[in-house]
Motif scaffolding. Structure first.
Motif, mmCIF file in Angstrom:
data_model
loop_
_atom_site.group_PDB
_atom_site.id
_atom_site.type_symbol
_atom_site.label_atom_id
_atom_site.label_comp_id
_atom_site.label_asym_id
_atom_site.label_seq_id
_atom_site.Cartn_x
_atom_site.Cartn_y
_atom_site.Cartn_z
ATOM 1 N N SER A 24 0.797 -1.227 0.000
ATOM 2 C CA SER A 24 0.000 0.000 0.000
ATOM 3 C C SER A 24 0.828 1.275 0.000
ATOM 4 N N LYS A 25 2.035 1.251 -0.550
ATOM 5 C CA LYS A 25 2.896 2.425 -0.451
ATOM 6 C C LYS A 25 2.235 3.682 -1.006
ATOM 7 N N ARG A 26 1.522 3.583 -2.097
ATOM 8 C CA ARG A 26 0.989 4.776 -2.750
ATOM 9 C C ARG A 26 -0.205 5.377 -2.024
ATOM 10 N N ASP A 27 -0.648 4.732 -0.971
ATOM 11 C CA ASP A 27 -1.719 5.303 -0.167
ATOM 12 C C ASP A 27 -1.186 6.237 0.908
ATOM 13 N N TRP A 28 0.145 6.318 1.034
ATOM 14 C CA TRP A 28 0.726 7.161 2.066
ATOM 15 C C TRP A 28 0.538 8.629 1.712
ATOM 16 N N ALA A 29 0.606 9.469 2.720
ATOM 17 C CA ALA A 29 0.548 10.913 2.516
ATOM 18 C C ALA A 29 1.272 11.584 3.670
ATOM 19 N N GLY A 30 1.835 12.759 3.408
ATOM 20 C CA GLY A 30 2.490 13.503 4.462
ATOM 21 C C GLY A 30 3.835 12.929 4.841
ATOM 22 N N ILE A 203 14.469 -0.322 -4.885
ATOM 23 C CA ILE A 203 15.332 0.722 -5.440
ATOM 24 C C ILE A 203 15.208 1.980 -4.587
ATOM 25 N N TYR A 204 16.357 2.545 -4.210
ATOM 26 C CA TYR A 204 16.420 3.805 -3.464
ATOM 27 C C TYR A 204 17.353 4.745 -4.225
ATOM 28 N N THR A 205 16.833 5.896 -4.666
ATOM 29 C CA THR A 205 17.679 6.851 -5.368
ATOM 30 C C THR A 205 17.576 8.226 -4.721
ATOM 31 N N ALA A 226 7.533 -2.169 -8.449
ATOM 32 C CA ALA A 226 7.279 -0.726 -8.527
ATOM 33 C C ALA A 226 6.905 -0.121 -7.183
ATOM 34 N N GLN A 227 6.219 -0.902 -6.343
ATOM 35 C CA GLN A 227 5.827 -0.383 -5.031
ATOM 36 C C GLN A 227 7.024 -0.239 -4.096
ATOM 37 N N LYS A 228 8.187 -0.724 -4.520
ATOM 38 C CA LYS A 228 9.383 -0.608 -3.682
ATOM 39 C C LYS A 228 10.452 0.245 -4.363
ATOM 40 N N HIS A 253 9.523 8.505 -13.135
ATOM 41 C CA HIS A 253 8.739 7.363 -12.678
ATOM 42 C C HIS A 253 8.290 7.639 -11.241
ATOM 43 N N ILE A 254 7.413 6.794 -10.709
ATOM 44 C CA ILE A 254 7.020 6.924 -9.313
ATOM 45 C C ILE A 254 8.167 6.467 -8.427
ATOM 46 N N ASP A 255 8.164 6.743 -7.182
ATOM 47 C CA ASP A 255 7.399 7.663 -6.377
ATOM 48 C C ASP A 255 8.373 8.624 -5.759
#
Length: 307
Positions: A24-30, A203-205, A226-228, A253-255
């Protein structure tokens, strides 16, 4: 500044890497939670280690404060450094962190700068299997692809061996600047040829420029890992704004996640435009200078000095 002064002001990460669930990463906010912020700090330390000749030329984990703390004990199995292209990186593993690690450095010399400004695009095809190949309309920055192709053999052969040898380890890619663009290509190439490992990729950039066109960004968004993907940008860093979004149809790309300019608070930036483009964080809308790019991520200097 001397090495002693630099090492005194830096505090190596003391965190244990915690894999992020692929849900659920893309449901995060703030503001993101402290665990993810700790992961960011750790992965930036691994990223900045790739600027040191000891890791990319001699395959030794002996890069001063960058190789201490949570990154200590890393074993490098493959490394690459090419003065002609400016490409450099390594692949290895860290048993304490339970991870396989790929790290590629950013622009450290004039050759890399030349690669960075090659603004034409080329197909996102690295010889992957046809079932997983990017669509023909997906194109990437030619300079970034050329840099990656110099590293391809070293990184991919090391990854295939380590992925089989350590089946419970996450396969983590990290890079700063140009390195962030290159590790996205490396991860995609690895997945295309080894789709069975897709769920283990993360992936961390940091300060990553736009890598390709909208179709490429959307393709990355469709992959099982993609969620990671975590793309961190600092407010004031000009490089994530390059190449310009409107110039030859480049897109992120996201996120995106933001480090505020005068601190380390990290916010999730909501995607509001095509592919992963956003205007919900200052890092999405404000481009100020290059200094924030070079020194702005958790205090690490992205130079081959102080190694």
């Amino acid at each position: 500044m001397t090495y002693s002064q630099y090492s005194d002001q830096m505090t190596p990460s003391s965190q244990i890497y915690v894999p992020i669930p692929n849900n659920s990463k893309r449901d995060w906010a703030g503001v993101v939670d402290s665990q993810l912020s700790s992961n960011f700090a750790l992965m930036m330390q691994f990223a900045v280690a790739s600027y040191c000749p000891s890791t990319t030329s001699s395959k030794t984990w002996n890069c001063g404060v960058r190789c201490e703390g949570s990154t200590a004990g890393t074993v490098i199995v493959g490394s690459y450094s090419n003065s002609a292209t400016g490409a450099a990186g390594f692949v290895g593993y860290n048993s304490n962190q339970h991870m396989i690690i790929v790290s590629v450095r950013g622009t450290a010399d004039i050759q890399s700068c030349i690669q960075d400004i090659a603004l034409w695009k080329t197909p996102a095809d690295f010889g992957g299997f046809s079932n997983n190949k990017a669509p023909s309309s997906a194109q990437v920055h030619a300079g970034f692809k050329n840099t990656y192709m110099g590293l391809q053999s070293t990184l991919q052969s090391g990854l295939v061996s380590l992925a089989a040898q350590y089946p419970s380890f996450d396969i983590v890619f990290t890079g700063h600047s140009l390195g962030g663009a290159v590790v996205n290509l490396a991860a995609m190439d690895f997945y295309q040829n080894n789709p069975q490992y897709g769920s283990r990729i993360a992936i961390y950039t940091f300060g990553e420029p736009r890598v390709g066109n909208v179709d490429f960004a959307n393709y990355i968004d469709s992959l099982p890992y993609a969620q990671k993907i975590f793309r961190v940008a600092k407010s004031g860093d000009i490089v994530p704004h390059l190449p310009p979004e409107s110039f030859f149809n480049f897109a992120h790309h996201i996120d995106n996640y933001e480090i505020t300019r005068f601190g380390t608070t990290t916010n999730y930036c909501v995607t509001t435009g095509p592919a992963g483009e956003s205007d919900s964080c200052n890092s999405d809308t404000i481009a100020i200078n290059l200094l924030d790019h070079i020194t702005g991520y958790y205090g690490w200097y992205t130079y081959p000095w102080f190694c």
